[in-house]
Design a protein around this motif. Structure first.
Motif, short mmCIF file in Angstrom:
data_model
loop_
_atom_site.label_atom_id
_atom_site.label_comp_id
_atom_site.label_asym_id
_atom_site.label_seq_id
_atom_site.Cartn_x
_atom_site.Cartn_y
_atom_site.Cartn_z
N THR A 44 0.60 -1.47 -0.07
CA THR A 44 -0.16 0.15 0.11
C THR A 44 1.29 1.26 0.05
OG1 THR A 44 0.06 0.08 2.16
CG2 THR A 44 -2.15 -1.29 0.83
N LYS A 45 1.62 1.36 0.85
CA LYS A 45 2.73 2.63 0.50
C LYS A 45 3.37 2.39 -0.45
CE LYS A 45 6.60 4.79 3.23
NZ LYS A 45 7.32 4.03 4.46
N SER A 46 3.62 0.96 -0.80
CA SER A 46 4.81 1.66 -2.57
C SER A 46 3.30 3.28 -3.93
CB SER A 46 5.03 0.82 -3.20
OG SER A 46 4.20 0.07 -3.60
N VAL A 47 2.99 3.03 -3.19
CA VAL A 47 1.48 3.61 -4.39
C VAL A 47 0.95 4.33 -3.62
CG1 VAL A 47 0.91 1.91 -5.73
CG2 VAL A 47 -0.76 1.80 -3.68
N SER A 48 1.50 4.97 -2.69
CA SER A 48 0.73 6.06 -1.61
C SER A 48 0.96 7.34 -2.98
CB SER A 48 1.61 6.73 -0.56
OG SER A 48 0.75 5.20 0.08
N ASN A 49 0.91 8.23 -2.63
CA ASN A 49 0.89 9.70 -3.60
C ASN A 49 1.13 9.51 -5.14
OD1 ASN A 49 1.06 12.82 -3.75
ND2 ASN A 49 3.21 12.49 -3.40
N ILE A 50 0.27 8.81 -5.67
CA ILE A 50 0.77 8.65 -7.29
C ILE A 50 -0.69 9.02 -7.63
CG2 ILE A 50 2.20 7.07 -7.02
CD1 ILE A 50 0.61 4.66 -7.33
N ILE A 51 -1.83 9.09 -7.37
CA ILE A 51 -3.38 8.67 -8.20
C ILE A 51 -3.15 10.26 -9.05
CG2 ILE A 51 -4.40 10.01 -5.93
CD1 ILE A 51 -6.95 8.56 -6.70
N GLN A 52 -2.64 11.25 -8.50
CA GLN A 52 -2.24 12.65 -9.19
C GLN A 52 -1.29 12.80 -10.22
OE1 GLN A 52 -1.57 12.35 -6.26
NE2 GLN A 52 0.51 13.71 -6.20
N ARG A 53 -0.50 11.54 -11.02
CA ARG A 53 0.42 12.06 -11.13
C ARG A 53 0.20 12.14 -12.72
NH1 ARG A 53 5.74 9.61 -6.86
NH2 ARG A 53 4.79 11.79 -5.80
N GLY A 54 0.69 12.12 -13.56
CA GLY A 54 0.44 11.24 -14.78
C GLY A 54 1.93 10.66 -15.60
N GLY A 55 1.70 10.13 -16.51
CA GLY A 55 2.63 8.45 -16.80
C GLY A 55 2.78 7.69 -15.74
N THR A 56 3.54 7.02 -16.07
CA THR A 56 3.62 5.46 -15.21
C THR A 56 4.05 5.45 -13.83
OG1 THR A 56 3.53 3.07 -15.40
CG2 THR A 56 3.86 4.24 -16.96
N MET A 57 4.50 5.13 -13.18
CA MET A 57 5.17 4.66 -12.07
C MET A 57 5.92 3.57 -12.27
SD MET A 57 3.71 3.16 -8.17
CE MET A 57 5.14 2.46 -8.19
N LEU A 58 5.87 2.34 -13.19
CA LEU A 58 6.16 1.18 -13.96
C LEU A 58 6.80 1.13 -14.77
CD1 LEU A 58 3.64 -1.46 -12.93
CD2 LEU A 58 5.71 -0.79 -11.66
N LYS A 59 7.37 2.15 -15.34
CA LYS A 59 7.85 2.23 -16.23
C LYS A 59 7.37 2.23 -17.36
CE LYS A 59 10.61 5.26 -14.31
NZ LYS A 59 11.34 6.75 -15.24
N THR A 60 7.50 2.05 -18.94
CA THR A 60 6.05 1.39 -20.26
C THR A 60 7.52 1.54 -20.75
OG1 THR A 60 4.87 1.52 -20.95
CG2 THR A 60 5.78 3.41 -20.86
N GLY A 61 7.31 0.39 -21.97
CA GLY A 61 7.65 0.63 -23.29
C GLY A 61 7.67 -0.43 -24.28
N SER A 62 7.99 -1.17 -25.65
CA SER A 62 8.28 -1.67 -26.99
C SER A 62 8.88 -2.46 -26.40
CB SER A 62 7.47 -2.03 -27.78
OG SER A 62 6.33 -0.35 -27.70
N SER A 63 8.34 -4.26 -26.78
CA SER A 63 9.00 -5.41 -26.51
C SER A 63 9.13 -6.55 -27.37
CB SER A 63 8.98 -6.08 -25.47
OG SER A 63 9.97 -7.16 -25.76
N GLU A 64 10.06 -6.14 -28.58
CA GLU A 64 10.16 -7.05 -29.70
C GLU A 64 11.03 -8.14 -29.27
OE1 GLU A 64 9.65 -5.90 -33.16
OE2 GLU A 64 8.91 -3.69 -32.34
#
Length: 326
Positions: free
Chosen positions: A57-77
Motif C-alpha cells: 500500500t505504501k508503494s502506491v501512496s501519493n501517485i493517484i494525481q500523477r501522470g505517466g506511469t511509476m512502473l515505466k513502460t515501453g515496447s518489446s520486440e
C-alpha cells in the motif's frame, strides 16, 4: 478454480494519464483480498528480464494525481517471439506469479492474447489505457478525458491569438488511426472543420466550408487528426495557403503534451473503478479479457474483440460541427 495468490502488474506501450491511479487501485484491492502484488517494470521487456518488485500500500501512496506511469513502460520486440514469451513465462513462474493485470492498448492486448493462449495457467485481464479512446468494449479509455481537456485548454489559447491577428489555425492532435480526440475537441473549441482518418477527407470540401463561413469571423480553427490522409496539418495548411493567399494561416501541432499532465477527476475515478474490477475479475476466474465501462456498468470483452477495432465515426458529431460553425 485455483485461487489467485499473486498478481503481476505492468504498463505497456504508450503512457496515458490515469495509469498511476489504476496501478494504485489494483495494488490496494489485491491487498484487501489478501493477494500479493508484484510490479513488473518496463512492460513486457521487464517481464522477460525479471525486472519485478514487490508492491504494498505504501508503494502506491501519493501517485493517484500523477501522470505517466511509476512502473515505466515501453515496447518489446523480443516478446513478439515465441522464445521471448517463454522467457517471460519462466520469470513469472520463478516469482510465483499466477495472474497478470495488463495496462495498455492495442499492442498490449495483442501480446496478452498470444501469451494467454500459450500459457493458460497464467490468468490475465487488461485495463484500457490509451488517450485515443479507440478500443471496443468500453465507452471511454483511461487517459482520454485528460487528453481532450489538455487539447481544449491549448486550443482556447490558440484561439485568443488567432483572433488578435485574424488568423486561421490548423491544429493537429494525436490520432494516427483514430479521430476520437479531434472529433470531440473540435466541437468543444468551436472548430470550423474536423478532419479524421476514419473518413475520406476532401480538401475541396474543406475549401467550400471555409468559403461558406462567416466573412466577418476574426479567427478560424481546423482540427486535424495526425493520421488524416491529406498528409497532416502542414500539408493541409500549405494547400489552404496556396488556395487562399489572403488568409494568414498558421499550423500548430500539439504533440505529446496530450499524453502528459495530472489526470482529470473522470480519469482517476474510471481508473479506480476498473482497477478494482480487474482484481475481482481474476478472483472470479476471468482471463483473456479487457475490463471496460459501458453505460456506466463494468463489462468484459475478450482481447480478440477489443484490439484493432476503431469506433465508427459519430456522424452526429460531424453534423453538429457543420451546424454550429456557421
Amino acid at each position: 478454480m485455483t485461487p489467485i495468490k499473486k498478481i503481476g502488474l505492468f504498463t505497456s506501450g504508450s503512457d496515458s494519464p490515469g495509469m498511476n491511479a489504476a496501478i494504485r487501485a489494483v495494488v490496494r484491492t489485491a491487498i484487501y483480498y489478501d493477494i500479493e502484488v508484484a510490479g513488473i517494470r518496463r512492460g513486457y521487456e521487464g517481464m522477460i528480464n525479471g525486472d519485478i518488485v514487490p508492491m504494498d500500500t505504501k508503494s502506491v501512496s501519493n501517485i493517484i494525481q500523477r501522470g505517466g506511469t511509476m512502473l515505466k513502460t515501453g515496447s518489446s520486440e523480443q516478446f513478439k517471439t515465441t522464445e521471448g514469451r517463454k522467457l517471460a513465462y519462466d520469470q513469472l513462474k520463478k516469482n510465483n506469479i499466477d495472474a497478470l493485470v495488463a495496462l495498455g492498448g492495442n499492442g498490449t492486448f495483442k501480446g496478452a492474447k498470444e501469451f494467454g493462449e500459450e500459457y493458460p495457467d497464467i490468468a490475465i485481464v487488461g485495463l484500457p489505457c490509451t488517450i485515443d479512446n479507440d478500443l471496443r468494449g468500453t465507452d471511454f479509455t483511461i487517459g482520454y478525458d485528460t487528453a481532450i481537456n489538455t487539447v481544449i485548454e491549448a486550443v482556447d489559447k490558440i484561439r485568443e491569438t488567432a483572433e488578435s491577428h485574424d488568423r486561421l489555425f490548423i491544429v493537429e492532435v494525436m490520432g494516427r488511426d483514430s479521430g476520437m480526440i479531434a472529433l470531440r475537441t473540435g466541437i468543444g473549441v468551436g472548430a470550423e472543420a474536423i478532419m479524421v482518418p476514419e473518413t475520406r477527407s476532401d480538401i475541396n470540401a474543406l475549401f467550400e466550408r471555409l468559403e461558406k463561413g462567416r466573412k466577418d469571423k476574426t479567427s478560424k480553427i481546423v482540427m486535424v487528426a495526425e493520421g488524416d490522409e491529406p498528409g497532416g496539418a502542414f500539408e493541409i495548411g500549405r494547400a489552404i495557403q496556396e488556395k487562399y493567399p489572403n488568409y494568414d494561416t498558421r499550423v500548430s501541432v500539439l504533440g505529446h503534451i496530450q499524453r502528459g499532465g495530472k489526470p482529470t477527476c473522470m480519469d482517476r475515478v474510471l481508473a479506480s473503478r476498473l482497477g478494482v474490477a480487474a482484481v475481482e475479475a481474476l478472483k472470479d476466474g476471468h482471463t483473456g479479457e479487457m475490463v471496460g465501462l459501458i453505460h456506466n456498468s463494468i463489462m468484459f470483452t475478450p482481447f480478440g474483440q477489443s484490439v484493432k477495432h476503431l469506433h465508427d465515426v459519430n456522424a452526429e458529431f460531424i453534423r453538429i460541427v457543420e451546424m454550429l460553425s456557421l
